[in-house]
Enzyme design. Structure first.
Site, PDB file in Angstrom:
ATOM      1  N   HIS A 131      28.635  85.535  71.060  1.00  0.00           N
ATOM      2  CA  HIS A 131      29.349  84.256  70.961  1.00  0.00           C
ATOM      3  C   HIS A 131      29.423  83.796  69.503  1.00  0.00           C
ATOM      4  O   HIS A 131      28.471  83.955  68.735  1.00  0.00           O
ATOM      5  CB  HIS A 131      28.671  83.181  71.819  1.00  0.00           C
ATOM      6  CG  HIS A 131      28.898  83.384  73.290  1.00  0.00           C
ATOM      7  ND1 HIS A 131      28.126  82.781  74.261  1.00  0.00           N
ATOM      8  CD2 HIS A 131      29.820  84.142  73.943  1.00  0.00           C
ATOM      9  CE1 HIS A 131      28.571  83.158  75.468  1.00  0.00           C
ATOM     10  NE2 HIS A 131      29.599  83.979  75.286  1.00  0.00           N
ATOM     11  N   HIS A 168      23.515  87.513  70.823  1.00  0.00           N
ATOM     12  CA  HIS A 168      24.719  87.797  71.623  1.00  0.00           C
ATOM     13  C   HIS A 168      25.978  87.503  70.797  1.00  0.00           C
ATOM     14  O   HIS A 168      25.890  86.927  69.710  1.00  0.00           O
ATOM     15  CB  HIS A 168      24.711  87.041  72.955  1.00  0.00           C
ATOM     16  CG  HIS A 168      24.684  85.548  72.860  1.00  0.00           C
ATOM     17  ND1 HIS A 168      23.641  84.856  72.301  1.00  0.00           N
ATOM     18  CD2 HIS A 168      25.574  84.598  73.273  1.00  0.00           C
ATOM     19  CE1 HIS A 168      23.892  83.550  72.376  1.00  0.00           C
ATOM     20  NE2 HIS A 168      25.047  83.373  72.945  1.00  0.00           N
ATOM     21  N   ASP A 207      29.195  81.102  67.885  1.00  0.00           N
ATOM     22  CA  ASP A 207      28.224  80.175  67.297  1.00  0.00           C
ATOM     23  C   ASP A 207      26.864  80.832  67.034  1.00  0.00           C
ATOM     24  O   ASP A 207      25.943  80.184  66.541  1.00  0.00           O
ATOM     25  CB  ASP A 207      28.070  78.914  68.164  1.00  0.00           C
ATOM     26  CG  ASP A 207      27.654  79.200  69.591  1.00  0.00           C
ATOM     27  OD1 ASP A 207      28.007  80.268  70.122  1.00  0.00           O
ATOM     28  OD2 ASP A 207      26.969  78.348  70.201  1.00  0.00           O
ATOM     29  N   HIS A 208      26.759  82.118  67.342  1.00  0.00           N
ATOM     30  CA  HIS A 208      25.544  82.881  67.039  1.00  0.00           C
ATOM     31  C   HIS A 208      25.829  84.044  66.084  1.00  0.00           C
ATOM     32  O   HIS A 208      24.923  84.505  65.394  1.00  0.00           O
ATOM     33  CB  HIS A 208      24.919  83.430  68.325  1.00  0.00           C
ATOM     34  CG  HIS A 208      24.466  82.346  69.255  1.00  0.00           C
ATOM     35  ND1 HIS A 208      23.146  81.940  69.342  1.00  0.00           N
ATOM     36  CD2 HIS A 208      25.162  81.556  70.113  1.00  0.00           C
ATOM     37  CE1 HIS A 208      23.066  80.945  70.223  1.00  0.00           C
ATOM     38  NE2 HIS A 208      24.265  80.695  70.700  1.00  0.00           N
ATOM     39  N   HIS A 223      23.711  85.519  80.511  1.00  0.00           N
ATOM     40  CA  HIS A 223      24.543  84.571  79.752  1.00  0.00           C
ATOM     41  C   HIS A 223      25.727  85.349  79.175  1.00  0.00           C
ATOM     42  O   HIS A 223      26.876  84.924  79.265  1.00  0.00           O
ATOM     43  CB  HIS A 223      23.708  83.930  78.649  1.00  0.00           C
ATOM     44  CG  HIS A 223      24.461  82.950  77.807  1.00  0.00           C
ATOM     45  ND1 HIS A 223      24.858  81.715  78.272  1.00  0.00           N
ATOM     46  CD2 HIS A 223      24.902  83.024  76.517  1.00  0.00           C
ATOM     47  CE1 HIS A 223      25.509  81.072  77.302  1.00  0.00           C
ATOM     48  NE2 HIS A 223      25.545  81.853  76.234  1.00  0.00           N
ATOM     49  N   ASP A 279      20.360  82.348  74.046  1.00  0.00           N
ATOM     50  CA  ASP A 279      20.813  81.460  75.115  1.00  0.00           C
ATOM     51  C   ASP A 279      20.339  81.942  76.488  1.00  0.00           C
ATOM     52  O   ASP A 279      21.005  81.722  77.504  1.00  0.00           O
ATOM     53  CB  ASP A 279      22.352  81.343  75.090  1.00  0.00           C
ATOM     54  CG  ASP A 279      22.830  80.511  73.902  1.00  0.00           C
ATOM     55  OD1 ASP A 279      21.993  80.102  73.079  1.00  0.00           O
ATOM     56  OD2 ASP A 279      24.055  80.285  73.801  1.00  0.00           O
ATOM     57  N   HIS A 324      19.656  76.747  70.998  1.00  0.00           N
ATOM     58  CA  HIS A 324      20.308  75.430  70.950  1.00  0.00           C
ATOM     59  C   HIS A 324      19.290  74.315  71.131  1.00  0.00           C
ATOM     60  O   HIS A 324      18.264  74.499  71.770  1.00  0.00           O
ATOM     61  CB  HIS A 324      21.355  75.277  72.068  1.00  0.00           C
ATOM     62  CG  HIS A 324      22.574  76.101  71.893  1.00  0.00           C
ATOM     63  ND1 HIS A 324      23.688  75.643  71.219  1.00  0.00           N
ATOM     64  CD2 HIS A 324      22.871  77.368  72.301  1.00  0.00           C
ATOM     65  CE1 HIS A 324      24.625  76.590  71.230  1.00  0.00           C
ATOM     66  NE2 HIS A 324      24.145  77.645  71.879  1.00  0.00           N
TER      67      HIS A 324
END
Length: 260
Positions: A56, A54, A58-59, A110, A134, A173
């Site tokens: 975001h 996805h 941090d990915h 998400h 996530d 995570h």
């Protein structure tokens, strides 16, 4: 097929999946290019593609830099918001990287463009792998930022929950201890939750990852996969599985870390 688990940022995981006969590799959620490239050099493999679950940061934040450094690199994902996207994938689409087969599984909730990746090798004794981003965590599920409880219920029961039970779950995570503390609040009598929590705390103390779990295990201690269980329904005060899931997510969002 070898999976390298790479801890990055505060509690994220990115993964390097290596096709052992060709020494080609595929990265999942390449958030930290420098770290990824160090491991690629150490393993002596060639990075062929990035699979992004996805958009975001941090990915996905390493995509642009990796595309710049590795000409011809393919970036797969289901959301136009993913940086440096070259190949937009759809639900059930299959990709092949040498002997590695990938089935893309669309799990919106998400984020509205969340994609999980199910990987296997034909005729391999190894269990298949699910890179669940996530959507599904060890002992938990992702927050419903851009979707609904109905969507997450479909994701967990029909899309991911029907995969082979021996499937290894590699999530986005390291939330396992916190998730299982919540699971224990939901089902205080569940011995599997107690066992897994004790194990996860020990891993945490030793600074070791708790991934992968297996899908079979998740059904024993993950409350979000146990919405039909009487004990979980009792905790939520609901019986409709979607309402059970919705209530669990609200409770989990408000869950304060209990004192040790």
């Amino acid at each position: 097929m070898k999976v390298k688990v790479i801890s990055v940022l505060e509690d994220n995981y990115m993964y390097l999946v290596i096709e052992e006969s060709t020494r080609d590799a595929v990265a999942v959620d390449a958030a930290v290019p420098k770290r990824l490239l160090e491991i690629i050099r150490k393993e002596d493999v060639v990075l062929r593609a990035i699979l992004t679950t996805h958009h975001h940061w941090d990915h996905a934040r390493g995509n642009e830099e990796l595309v710049r450094l590795c000409p011809g690199l393919r970036v797969y994902g289901a959301d136009q918001r993913i940086g440096a996207l070259t190949h937009k994938v759809t639900h059930e689409q299959e990709l092949t990287f040498g002997a590695i087969r990938v089935r893309c599984l669309f799990t919106p909730c998400h984020t509205s463009g969340h994609m999980c990746y199910f990987m296997w090798e034909d005729d391999s004794p190894d269990a298949p792998a699910l890179f669940s981003g996530d959507t599904l965590f060890v002992g938990g599920c992702g927050q419903f930022f851009e979707g609904t409880a109905e969507q997450m219920y479909t994701n967990l029961t029909q899309v991911l929950g029907t995969l082979p039970k021996e499937t290894k779950v590699f999530c986005g995570h390291e939330y396992t201890v916190r998730n299982l503390k919540f699971a224990l609040k939901v089902e205080p009598e569940n011995e599997m939750v107690k066992e897994k929590l004790a194990w996860a705390k020990q891993r945490d103390d030793e600074d070791l990852p708790t991934v992968p779990s297996t899908l079979q295990e998740e059904f024993l201690y993950n409350p979000f996969l146990r919405v039909m269980e009487e004990s979980v329904q009792k905790f939520t005060g609901k019986t409709d599985p979607v309402e059970v899931l919705r209530t669990l997510r609200i409770e989990r969002d408000n869950f304060k870390k209990p004192k040790e």
